[in-house]
Design an enzyme around this catalytic site. Structure first.
Site, short mmCIF file in Angstrom:
data_model
loop_
_atom_site.label_atom_id
_atom_site.label_comp_id
_atom_site.label_asym_id
_atom_site.label_seq_id
_atom_site.Cartn_x
_atom_site.Cartn_y
_atom_site.Cartn_z
N ASP A 263 0.48 -6.49 -3.15
CA ASP A 263 -0.56 -5.35 -2.91
C ASP A 263 -1.02 -5.77 -1.77
OD1 ASP A 263 -2.91 -3.96 -3.59
OD2 ASP A 263 -3.28 -5.14 -5.47
C1 BGC Z 1 -5.20 -2.17 -5.10
C2 BGC Z 1 -3.76 -1.36 -5.33
C3 BGC Z 1 -3.67 -0.31 -4.21
C4 BGC Z 1 -3.74 -0.90 -2.95
C5 BGC Z 1 -3.77 0.23 -1.80
C6 BGC Z 1 -5.42 -2.52 -3.72
O1 BGC Z 1 -6.69 -2.97 -3.61
O2 BGC Z 1 -5.35 -3.23 -5.95
O3 BGC Z 1 -3.71 -0.97 -6.52
O4 BGC Z 1 -2.62 0.28 -4.51
O5 BGC Z 1 -5.17 -1.50 -2.78
O6 BGC Z 1 -4.74 0.84 -1.63
#
Ligand code: BGC
Length: 745
Positions: A263
């Site tokens: 993530d």
């Molecule tokens: C989220 C993800 C997301 C990523 C990119 C993170 O803060 O938890 O689900 O895909 O950001 O935007």
């Protein structure tokens, strides 16, 4: 050779399928693994390091020297995110990146229809492909453990079987486009509060029976090409490079060959990231250049520190080669897949898919006296009340926020459908969130209203008292603490004084329909007083049209709840027995974390309700129709068999009303006597069946060993114990219509 032959030869050469001069890794007639090994053998150490981490907010560099393409990712999971700047979350201000915003994934799950899941995946995959993205960051399939989780709306409900079956078709639909899904957030990412420091304490049986099956289905049956590791920890180690989750389970037991993507900003340490099964690092220091001298990305945990570690002999190249192989596989399957279709964006087909999924996902929770659908013989004057009737909600909620090409609000949808023949009034009723801006994408709505709550309520009550029917649109709205990433809800209660407003409205006019827009359960203390309640989710571009379809009866509702609608938090095992949001503890570096004992164990959702004989506001699997269905007697093809046998259970279902409609038939399995404590029943099948008035169809389910087994933590395997079982056929988890027994010898 004529001109056509010359052209063919030239294009085949370019396609790399006949010339011996074309390197194996570029020749897509060669087996994938051969191409991967060939490319790997040609790469320098630095190129290997480069390919496993970001070069911008959403891309990784590939290997320019070898013509191995960049890998571009995008959010996900409900539409393709607008383009952001290279290093920033801020908008790149493109004018051609407005997408189709599809309904939230809870809505998709509420359709209980894998065919619609396939359509959803196909459509969103086409949009991602059109925008030249290799990976879409979704679907989200974390289990709904608490109604307070800020991201429930991005997930597929409380049941591992339902979420898994729906995820499989989403995955296939997307990947048919040569676009990879990135299934998230693996695993145990069940709350947003303290999301980087939550450390769920979960026993193996609970892990395998509740929190892993949907991911396993997406990985194995769906064939997902990438997974995203969560922000949270598990047994003291961050999920994105948790050796148990990534190495032992995902890549070990499930033998999965895809790539694990962190993530954004989920990596905190080189050593464990190297050995813990992470393949690609994204979003560290997500404001881009904070730690950068000339290029922050070189300072990523899996960049220079890893390179130096290999050079100094601290790490071998073994793990690195495995990561690179996985990234190459992902790239060949997507960005360098020359057979993938071109995709499309904002097409009429996508609009239609959005409207259909929305219409079939809306759940008719209650409909006393047949108040819905609106009967033109009785209704001329409609009073629409509530902020959510006019608020655009494709913007907001966190990373799933979208720049939608357009958004039909509920009020617009009603005016489109009823405007000509009906008198429609609108009153605001309450003021909630007026922001309408996320990372620079604006709804351009000015929702400010400076009247007092009393003035707003008085206006709404007055309008309600003069109407034939009142449609109240409220619920949550993707603002902080109201269905949004990075914050959980603070309670189950509706915000902004909506409960009082609803009470006042129903007093003024008993013909009240409450349309609750949210991605999670809310407390409904007024449920017994309000005749009709619709659960409407976030429905994307076509929100208003999909709602008007159901309210008018053009579409007969068939959605059913993918989670239990608790009356209060104490009906939820996570709150009654488990800890939420955890107690302070330390990680291995001495950093503050929160231990969250999942004391409720496997008793999540209806499993907890059943065990404790509770009565929720609405049970898991509940949803009404404008027609009625009668279930006949369930029968099984054999009453005794071995664990290797398949038992076929059939049940006739008849539409006994006067409208055509679809019914979702649910199959639960009960194992009344076992060597371990088992849930009263567990969902193991569902079918949606469309029936004309008076029509009967026979629905059948195949039950195999997997459906009868529990996870034996001591043996570390699934066990199907001989004995008696019961197949329960229901219209919801609390409305079992027929049962049939069978035995495994
Ligand atoms: C989220 C993800 C997301 C990523 C990119 C993170 O803060 O938890 O689900 O895909 O950001 O935007």
């Amino acid at each position: 050779m004529n001109k056509t032959h010359l052209f063919l030869a030239a294009s085949l050469f370019c396609a790399g399928s006949i010339s011996a001069d074309v390197p194996v890794y570029l020749d897509d007639s060669q087996p994938l693994e051969k191409r991967v090994e060939d490319a790997l053998a040609r790469m320098t150490l630095k190129e290997k390091i480069d390919i496993i981490h970001a070069q911008s907010k959403f891309s990784a560099p590939g290997v320019p020297r070898l013509g191995i393409s960049e890998l571009w990712c995008t959010d996900g999971p409900m539409g393709v995110r607008p383009e952001v700047l290279w290093d920033e979350w801020e908008q790149a201000s493109w004018t051609n990146d407005s997408c189709t915003a599809f309904p939230s994934l809870t809505c998709l799950a509420a359709t209980w229809d894998p065919e619609l899941s396939r359509l959803y995946g196909k459509s969103i995959g086409e949009e991602a492909r059109f925008r030249n993205k290799a990976v879409i960051l979704g679907p989200g399939i974390n289990i709904y453990r608490t109604p307070l989780n800020g991201r429930n709306f991005e997930y597929m409900g409380e049941d591992p079987y339902l979420a898994g079956r729906m995820a499989v078709d989403y995955v296939k639909g997307v990947q048919d486009n040569g676009v990879a899904v990135c299934v998230k957030h693996f695993a145990l990412n069940n709350n947003e509060i303290n999301r980087h420091t939550s450390n769920p304490i979960v026993d193996d049986r609970t892990l395998y029976e509740i929190y892993l099956p949907a991911f396993k289905a997406a990985a194995i049956d769906g064939g997902a090409w990438s997974f995203m590791g969560g922000y949270n920890l598990f047994r003291g180690e961050h999920a994105s490079y948790n050796p148990i989750l990534m190495n032992d389970i995902l890549k070990g037991e499930w033998n999965w060959d895809g790539a694990v993507i962190s993530d954004w900003g989920a990596v905190h340490d080189t050593e464990t990231a190297v050995t813990g099964g992470l393949d690609m690092e994204f979003g560290s220091w997500t404001n881009g250049l904070t730690n950068g001298v000339s290029n922050a990305y070189d300072n990523y945990w899996l960049a220079n520190p890893y390179l130096e570690g290999i050079k100094s002999g601290k790490y071998s190249e073994k793990e690195l080669n495995d990561k690179v192989r996985r990234v190459l596989r992902l790239t060949f399957r997507t960005a360098m897949n020359r057979n993938r279709p071109w995709g499309s964006m904002g097409s009429d087909e996508h609009k239609a898919a959005c409207r259909q999924i929305g219409g079939e996902g809306i759940v008719l929770l209650q409909n006393k006296g047949g108040l819905l659908p609106i009967d033109p013989a009785k209704v001329k004057k409609i009073a629409v009340v509530g902020e959510n009737a006019i608020k655009m909600m494709t913007v907001g909620g966190g990373s799933s926020s979208l720049k939608a090409a357009y958004e039909i609000t509920p009020l617009q949808g009603l005016r489109n459908r009823f405007g000509k023949d009906f008198d429609i009034t609108y009153s605001r009723g309450y003021v909630g969130d007026t922001l309408g801006d996320y990372n620079g994408v604006k709804t351009n709505q000015d929702l400010r209203d400076f009247r007092t709550p009393e003035e707003l309520r008085a206006e709404a009550v007055d309008a309600a008292s003069k109407a034939d029917i009142v449609l109240f649109f409220g619920g949550l709205n993707k603002a902080n603490h109201n269905d949004a990433e990075d914050s959980d809800r603070l309670s189950m209660e509706l915000p902004y004084g909506q409960d009082e407003l609803i009470e006042a409205l129903v007093k003024a006019n008993p013909n009240l329909v409450v349309v609750n827009i949210s991605g999670t359960g809310v407390a409904m203390p007024w449920a017994s007083k309000v005749p009709a309640i619709l659960q409407a989710w976030y429905l994307g571009n076509e929100t208003g049209n999909a709602l008007a379809d159901v309210i008018s009866g053009d579409v007969n509702p068939s959605g059913k709840l993918p989670y239990t609608y608790y009356a209060d938090l104490m009906q939820c095992g996570a709150h009654k027995l488990g800890e939420y949001p955890g107690t302070p503890a330390k990680d291995k570096f001495g950093n503050d974390i929160f231990d969250i004992p999942y004391n409720e164990g496997i008793y999540v959702g209806y499993r907890f309700i059943d065990k404790n004989k509770l009565k929720p506001t609405f049970p898991f699997g509940h949803g009404l129709s404008y027609t009625t269905f009668k279930y006949g007697k369930a029968t099984v093809d054999k009453t005794t068999g071995s664990a290797a046998d398949t038992f076929t259970v059939t049940v006739p279902v008849t539409n006994t009303g006067s409208r055509k409609g679809s019914e979702i038939v649910e199959l639960y399995i009960s194992d009344p006597k076992a060597s371990v404590d088992r849930p009263v029943k567990e969902l193991k099948g569902f079918r949606k069946v469309a029936l004309m008035p008076g029509e009967t169809k026979t629905v059948s389910f195949e039950i195999g060993k997997d459906d009868l087994s529990f996870f034996d933590a001591k043996k570390h395997e699934w066990v199907c114990e001989p004995g008696d079982f019961e197949a329960l056929i229901g219209a919801s988890s609390a409305d079992i219509r027929s049962k049939v027994k069978f035995a495994v010898k």
